[in-house]
Design a protein around this motif. Structure first.
Motif, PDB file in Angstrom:
ATOM      1  N   TRP A  90       1.450  -1.382  -0.299  1.00 40.71           N
ATOM      2  CA  TRP A  90       0.001   0.313   0.498  1.00 40.71           C
ATOM      3  C   TRP A  90       0.647   1.352  -0.254  1.00 40.71           C
ATOM      4  O   TRP A  90       1.196   1.844   1.042  1.00 40.71           O
ATOM      5  CB  TRP A  90      -0.733   0.082   1.213  1.00 40.71           C
ATOM      6  N   MET A  93       0.477   4.791   2.551  1.00 39.09           N
ATOM      7  CA  MET A  93      -0.818   4.252   3.018  1.00 39.09           C
ATOM      8  C   MET A  93       0.191   4.323   4.880  1.00 39.09           C
ATOM      9  O   MET A  93       1.151   3.294   4.273  1.00 39.09           O
ATOM     10  CB  MET A  93      -1.680   3.547   2.876  1.00 39.09           C
ATOM     11  N   HIS A  94      -0.237   4.785   5.509  1.00 39.45           N
ATOM     12  CA  HIS A  94       0.768   4.728   6.658  1.00 39.45           C
ATOM     13  C   HIS A  94       0.161   3.579   8.232  1.00 39.45           C
ATOM     14  O   HIS A  94      -1.626   3.747   8.200  1.00 39.45           O
ATOM     15  CB  HIS A  94       0.807   6.467   7.886  1.00 39.45           C
ATOM     16  N   LEU A  95       0.377   2.274   7.740  1.00 41.95           N
ATOM     17  CA  LEU A  95       0.193   1.726   8.191  1.00 41.95           C
ATOM     18  C   LEU A  95       0.484   0.719   9.360  1.00 41.95           C
ATOM     19  O   LEU A  95       1.848   1.025   8.889  1.00 41.95           O
ATOM     20  CB  LEU A  95      -0.277   0.794   7.345  1.00 41.95           C
ATOM     21  N   ASP A 100       0.681  -4.218   5.823  1.00 42.52           N
ATOM     22  CA  ASP A 100       1.656  -3.551   4.182  1.00 42.52           C
ATOM     23  C   ASP A 100       1.399  -4.369   3.270  1.00 42.52           C
ATOM     24  O   ASP A 100       1.581  -3.554   2.323  1.00 42.52           O
ATOM     25  CB  ASP A 100       3.318  -2.496   4.923  1.00 42.52           C
ATOM     26  N   ALA A 122      -6.954   5.526   8.345  1.00 42.14           N
ATOM     27  CA  ALA A 122      -6.011   6.410   7.401  1.00 42.14           C
ATOM     28  C   ALA A 122      -5.209   7.753   7.820  1.00 42.14           C
ATOM     29  O   ALA A 122      -5.256   8.047   8.937  1.00 42.14           O
ATOM     30  CB  ALA A 122      -6.745   7.322   5.988  1.00 42.14           C
ATOM     31  N   ALA A 126      -3.378   9.587   3.154  1.00 42.05           N
ATOM     32  CA  ALA A 126      -3.516   7.651   2.186  1.00 42.05           C
ATOM     33  C   ALA A 126      -4.140   7.912   0.672  1.00 42.05           C
ATOM     34  O   ALA A 126      -4.493   8.956   0.366  1.00 42.05           O
ATOM     35  CB  ALA A 126      -4.693   7.397   2.939  1.00 42.05           C
ATOM     36  N   SER A 127      -3.160   7.170  -0.097  1.00 40.55           N
ATOM     37  CA  SER A 127      -3.511   6.413  -0.977  1.00 40.55           C
ATOM     38  C   SER A 127      -3.084   5.614  -1.596  1.00 40.55           C
ATOM     39  O   SER A 127      -2.105   4.619  -0.667  1.00 40.55           O
ATOM     40  CB  SER A 127      -2.908   7.950  -1.924  1.00 40.55           C
TER      41      SER A 127
END
Length: 129
Positions: A90, A93-95, A100, A122, A126-127
């Motif tokens: 991703w 995106m901060h996950l 991830d 999100a 986020a993208s």
């Protein structure tokens, strides 16, 4: 390939890729923004008249841009329609690291990220994928 004084010089080919369009999304009753992605085969002409077999999300190559507001809960439902396994990373995106990168077997459908951990918020900007 061009030859220069007995050496080979590779000819550079520049390909411009447009920013993918925004993916459609829905908002569930609990306020979670949901996206549907399909991993699929395709064919793309990167050079005029030359078709190249490709893989993509919801299209022949690349994938759509997933957009969510900071702090918004996000769920992505992914279906692998390829004849072989595929993994998803991703971008943007901060996950948590465990969410991830996911592996999808042929024909597998999964709601990610965090399908087994409930909802995930999100991060900034986020993208992805």
């Amino acid at each position: 390939m061009e030859k220069t004084r007995g050496r080979r010089r590779l000819k550079r080919v520049l390909i411009t890729l447009a920013v993918p369009p925004l993916a459609p999304s829905t908002v569930d009753k609990d306020g979670t923004r949901a996206f549907d992605l399909r991993v699929q085969t395709g064919s793309t002409e990167f050079r005029p008249g030359v078709a190249t077999p490709t893989w993509g999300f919801n299209g022949g190559h690349l994938g759509p841009t997933l957009r969510a507001e900071r702090g918004e809960w996000v769920k992505v439902r992914v279906r692998n329609t390829l004849d072989e396994a595929s993994s998803v990373h991703w971008h943007g995106m901060h996950l948590p690291v465990a969410m991830d990168r996911i592996q999808l077997s042929p024909g597998e459908r999964r709601a990610v990220p965090g399908a087994d951990r409930g909802r995930e918020a999100a991060g900034a900007g986020a993208s992805g994928p």
